[in-house]
Every structure is written in structure tokens, then in C-alpha cells.
Design a protein around this motif. Sequence first.
Motif, short mmCIF file in Angstrom:
data_model
loop_
_atom_site.label_atom_id
_atom_site.label_comp_id
_atom_site.label_asym_id
_atom_site.label_seq_id
_atom_site.Cartn_x
_atom_site.Cartn_y
_atom_site.Cartn_z
N LEU A 54 0.94 -1.33 0.08
CA LEU A 54 -0.10 -0.09 0.04
C LEU A 54 0.91 1.37 0.00
O LEU A 54 0.43 2.00 -0.80
CB LEU A 54 -1.02 0.00 1.14
N PRO A 55 1.94 1.54 0.54
CA PRO A 55 2.76 2.71 0.68
C PRO A 55 3.41 2.83 -0.77
O PRO A 55 3.28 3.89 -1.05
CB PRO A 55 3.75 2.46 1.83
N GLN A 56 3.74 1.92 -1.34
CA GLN A 56 4.17 1.75 -2.59
C GLN A 56 3.36 2.18 -3.48
O GLN A 56 3.45 2.92 -4.38
CB GLN A 56 4.97 0.44 -3.04
N LEU A 57 2.10 1.64 -3.62
CA LEU A 57 1.05 2.03 -4.43
C LEU A 57 0.80 3.60 -4.04
O LEU A 57 0.47 4.12 -5.30
CB LEU A 57 -0.16 1.25 -4.09
N TYR A 58 0.56 3.93 -3.03
CA TYR A 58 0.37 5.35 -2.61
C TYR A 58 1.36 6.24 -3.29
O TYR A 58 0.96 7.27 -3.99
CB TYR A 58 0.26 5.55 -1.25
N ALA A 59 2.44 5.85 -2.99
CA ALA A 59 3.82 6.63 -3.71
C ALA A 59 3.81 6.96 -5.23
O ALA A 59 4.24 7.84 -5.65
CB ALA A 59 5.24 6.19 -3.25
N TYR A 60 3.42 5.70 -5.56
CA TYR A 60 3.31 5.60 -7.05
C TYR A 60 2.27 6.54 -7.76
O TYR A 60 2.47 7.14 -8.66
CB TYR A 60 3.11 4.14 -7.62
N MET A 61 1.04 6.31 -7.06
CA MET A 61 -0.01 7.11 -7.57
C MET A 61 0.14 8.67 -7.44
O MET A 61 -0.22 9.48 -8.14
CB MET A 61 -1.48 6.63 -6.82
N ALA A 62 0.83 9.23 -6.23
CA ALA A 62 0.94 10.35 -5.83
C ALA A 62 1.86 10.90 -6.91
O ALA A 62 1.67 12.09 -7.20
CB ALA A 62 1.35 10.65 -4.38
N ARG A 63 3.15 10.43 -7.27
CA ARG A 63 4.04 10.79 -8.09
C ARG A 63 3.24 10.92 -9.57
O ARG A 63 3.69 12.04 -10.03
CB ARG A 63 5.16 9.85 -8.21
N ILE A 64 2.64 10.27 -9.99
CA ILE A 64 2.05 10.33 -11.43
C ILE A 64 0.91 11.46 -11.06
O ILE A 64 0.86 12.37 -11.88
CB ILE A 64 1.24 8.88 -11.66
N TYR A 65 0.32 11.51 -9.99
CA TYR A 65 -0.70 12.62 -10.03
C TYR A 65 -0.16 13.83 -10.02
O TYR A 65 -0.53 14.89 -10.55
CB TYR A 65 -1.76 12.42 -8.73
N GLU A 66 0.81 13.92 -8.98
CA GLU A 66 1.49 15.62 -8.78
C GLU A 66 2.28 15.83 -10.09
O GLU A 66 2.29 17.15 -10.04
CB GLU A 66 2.75 15.10 -7.54
N THR A 67 2.62 15.02 -10.89
CA THR A 67 3.41 15.40 -12.02
C THR A 67 2.59 15.52 -13.36
O THR A 67 2.89 16.10 -14.31
CB THR A 67 4.28 14.34 -12.61
N ARG A 68 1.11 15.40 -12.85
CA ARG A 68 0.03 15.76 -13.99
C ARG A 68 0.27 15.15 -15.37
O ARG A 68 0.11 15.58 -16.10
CB ARG A 68 -0.20 17.32 -14.25
N ALA A 69 0.90 14.06 -15.07
CA ALA A 69 1.00 13.25 -16.18
C ALA A 69 -0.29 12.99 -17.16
O ALA A 69 -1.19 12.60 -16.55
CB ALA A 69 1.66 11.87 -15.99
N THR A 70 0.03 13.20 -18.40
CA THR A 70 -0.98 13.12 -19.33
C THR A 70 -0.99 12.03 -20.30
O THR A 70 -1.87 12.06 -21.30
CB THR A 70 -1.69 14.59 -19.89
N THR A 71 -0.24 11.16 -20.19
CA THR A 71 0.05 10.17 -21.23
C THR A 71 -1.00 9.23 -21.04
O THR A 71 -1.69 8.87 -19.94
CB THR A 71 1.29 9.33 -21.26
N VAL A 72 -1.09 8.38 -22.13
CA VAL A 72 -2.17 7.18 -22.08
C VAL A 72 -1.73 6.12 -20.86
O VAL A 72 -2.46 5.61 -20.08
CB VAL A 72 -2.19 6.62 -23.44
N ALA A 73 -0.25 5.94 -20.94
CA ALA A 73 0.21 5.21 -19.99
C ALA A 73 -0.02 5.22 -18.42
O ALA A 73 -0.40 4.70 -17.40
CB ALA A 73 1.56 4.80 -20.10
N ALA A 74 0.20 6.78 -18.11
CA ALA A 74 -0.22 7.19 -16.92
C ALA A 74 -1.50 7.02 -16.49
O ALA A 74 -1.79 6.85 -15.25
CB ALA A 74 0.32 8.87 -16.80
N ALA A 75 -2.40 7.24 -17.48
CA ALA A 75 -3.79 7.16 -17.30
C ALA A 75 -3.99 6.05 -16.93
O ALA A 75 -4.92 5.42 -16.01
CB ALA A 75 -4.54 7.84 -18.27
N GLU A 76 -3.56 4.79 -17.50
CA GLU A 76 -3.76 3.49 -17.43
C GLU A 76 -3.49 2.98 -15.83
O GLU A 76 -3.92 2.12 -15.38
CB GLU A 76 -3.23 2.63 -18.59
#
Length: 108
Positions: free
Chosen positions: A53-75
Amino acid sequence: MYFLCLCCPSSTALTALRNIAEDCVDSDFNSRLPTGRRQDILSSLNAQLPTILPQLYAYMARIYETRATTVAAAEVLKAALQLLKRLVNWVCLELIFASEANFVDVFR
């Protein structure tokens, strides 16, 4: 969907983990799997949740914080949220709201 999974191994891993969690609580699947084996899978998954869970959280937060807009990030975000949706039904809430992995705060 299969093309996106090939392009995004993180999404594939999260989807596989979600499927494992889903199968363990699905009544149709449970009728085909011996109780002992299902319990082994669930206890192993529960034992690893304080790490996952902490790894999942960190991963989600990193993607969300960078506002990644790629299809891969959305997936990846979609797969992570689907996994979280499966886990939240039976995971200890202290893990979901832990200070190092507060899933509510990630989207503020």
C-alpha cells in the motif's frame, strides 16, 4: 486494453494484483478453489499489504503530482484505483489512512 498492458508493465502488474484479490473474494471462484489454498493466498496478500500500500500510494501520488497526461499514466492510475477499490472492502482501514499512505489525501 491488451495493447495498453503491453505498453505499460506497471498497469499489468496492478491489474494482476487486482485480479488475485478479486478472485479470492469472488464466490464463483471460491467454489472451485480449495478453502486452504484460498486462505493461503489471502493471508499472504494481507501480510504484504503494509509493504504494497505505501508503494502504491507513492506511485499514484508521483503520477498525480506530475500531472502526467500520457495514456500509460492514465492506465496506471486507473489500474491502481481499481486495485484499491478491491482492497478497500477487506483491508484494515488503518493501512488505508496511515500517515505514509493516506489514500484520501493523495487527491487533494
